[in-house]
Design a protein around this motif. Sequence first.
Motif, PDB file in Angstrom:
ATOM      1  N   UNK A 179     145.005  11.760  53.319  1.00 56.63           N
ATOM      2  CA  UNK A 179     144.255  12.984  53.028  1.00 56.63           C
ATOM      3  C   UNK A 179     143.258  13.278  54.146  1.00 56.63           C
ATOM      4  N   UNK A 180     142.529  12.236  54.551  1.00 55.98           N
ATOM      5  CA  UNK A 180     141.531  12.388  55.596  1.00 55.98           C
ATOM      6  C   UNK A 180     142.185  12.834  56.903  1.00 55.98           C
ATOM      7  N   UNK A 181     143.288  12.184  57.271  1.00 59.62           N
ATOM      8  CA  UNK A 181     143.982  12.542  58.512  1.00 59.62           C
ATOM      9  C   UNK A 181     144.488  13.988  58.468  1.00 59.62           C
ATOM     10  N   UNK A 182     145.049  14.385  57.338  1.00 58.68           N
ATOM     11  CA  UNK A 182     145.569  15.747  57.215  1.00 58.68           C
ATOM     12  C   UNK A 182     144.443  16.772  57.343  1.00 58.68           C
ATOM     13  N   UNK A 183     143.341  16.520  56.651  1.00 65.13           N
ATOM     14  CA  UNK A 183     142.210  17.438  56.716  1.00 65.13           C
ATOM     15  C   UNK A 183     141.648  17.501  58.138  1.00 65.13           C
ATOM     16  N   UNK A 184     141.481  16.355  58.774  1.00 66.62           N
ATOM     17  CA  UNK A 184     140.946  16.325  60.137  1.00 66.62           C
ATOM     18  C   UNK A 184     141.878  17.010  61.133  1.00 66.62           C
TER      19      UNK A 184
ATOM     20  N   UNK B 180     133.744  26.540  51.526  1.00 70.85           N
ATOM     21  CA  UNK B 180     135.179  26.741  51.742  1.00 70.85           C
ATOM     22  C   UNK B 180     135.842  25.463  52.241  1.00 70.85           C
ATOM     23  N   UNK B 181     135.211  24.821  53.208  1.00 70.71           N
ATOM     24  CA  UNK B 181     135.775  23.574  53.741  1.00 70.71           C
ATOM     25  C   UNK B 181     135.778  22.474  52.680  1.00 70.71           C
ATOM     26  N   UNK B 182     134.784  22.480  51.814  1.00 72.85           N
ATOM     27  CA  UNK B 182     134.766  21.505  50.722  1.00 72.85           C
ATOM     28  C   UNK B 182     135.950  21.726  49.783  1.00 72.85           C
ATOM     29  N   UNK B 183     136.221  22.974  49.455  1.00 65.22           N
ATOM     30  CA  UNK B 183     137.385  23.270  48.602  1.00 65.22           C
ATOM     31  C   UNK B 183     138.667  22.856  49.315  1.00 65.22           C
ATOM     32  N   UNK B 184     138.751  23.138  50.612  1.00 65.99           N
ATOM     33  CA  UNK B 184     139.944  22.740  51.377  1.00 65.99           C
ATOM     34  C   UNK B 184     140.112  21.226  51.373  1.00 65.99           C
ATOM     35  N   UNK B 185     139.017  20.505  51.491  1.00 63.91           N
ATOM     36  CA  UNK B 185     139.071  19.039  51.440  1.00 63.91           C
ATOM     37  C   UNK B 185     139.552  18.568  50.069  1.00 63.91           C
ATOM     38  N   UNK B 186     138.981  19.151  49.032  1.00 63.74           N
ATOM     39  CA  UNK B 186     139.352  18.735  47.670  1.00 63.74           C
ATOM     40  C   UNK B 186     140.814  19.039  47.360  1.00 63.74           C
TER      41      UNK B 186
ATOM     42  N   UNK C  37     147.198  22.525  50.617  1.00 64.59           N
ATOM     43  CA  UNK C  37     147.175  23.377  51.808  1.00 64.59           C
ATOM     44  C   UNK C  37     148.591  23.575  52.324  1.00 64.59           C
ATOM     45  N   UNK C  38     148.990  24.834  52.548  1.00 64.65           N
ATOM     46  CA  UNK C  38     150.320  25.099  53.105  1.00 64.65           C
ATOM     47  C   UNK C  38     150.366  24.718  54.587  1.00 64.65           C
ATOM     48  N   UNK C  39     151.549  24.772  55.167  1.00 67.78           N
ATOM     49  CA  UNK C  39     151.691  24.440  56.579  1.00 67.78           C
ATOM     50  C   UNK C  39     150.856  25.374  57.458  1.00 67.78           C
ATOM     51  N   UNK C  40     150.791  26.642  57.087  1.00 66.22           N
ATOM     52  CA  UNK C  40     149.906  27.609  57.748  1.00 66.22           C
ATOM     53  C   UNK C  40     148.703  27.812  56.825  1.00 66.22           C
TER      54      UNK C  40
END
Length: 179
Positions: A8-13, A43-49, A54-57
């Motif tokens: 998860x961390x790697x994907x978000x980063x 917004x970034x917090x929601x994206x992290x959660x 998250x889609x590819x784009x």
Amino acid sequence: MDVDAEDRRRRFEALAPAMVDPLRRFLLRRTDPDTADEVLADTLLVCWRKVEQLPDEPLPWAYAVARHCLHNAQRGERRRRRLAAKVAGLAQPGDVPGPEPDGDPAVEAALAALRPADAELVRLWAWEQLTPAEIATVLDITPNAASIRLYRARQKLAERLRKNDAGAGHEGSREGRRP
């Protein structure tokens, strides 16, 4: 840290750095810098959660999240203003002004004359340079509906700009006339 958390961390980063600047620009076009920074963080917090969703784009999806977070922030600000006005007894709730637009006055006036939904479509297309399919993701509508609504909104905007231009450009003109 377990394997899932590390993934998860790697994907978000990997995804977040490419989203930050476009999201900040998106928000700055709609609100003041302080609110934009707060909403960007939300917004970034929601994206992290929701990193698994998250889609590819991810950018159109993140624009939709930012839009919802901004609406929440604006609702909260309106509540605070109403409360302050009520406590102070100085103003009615509708008397408190919002942020001033800082773009081309003719375009701002034409956008302000559109329905809010039409103006948002044009802003997503022109300012964020989204395709109708991406706009559909942001607004949670079908791509076909986004395309049709965008076409109509652009037509309405062009009509408003023509009306504003015709009225301003010909009112005082005496060119070609005898005094």
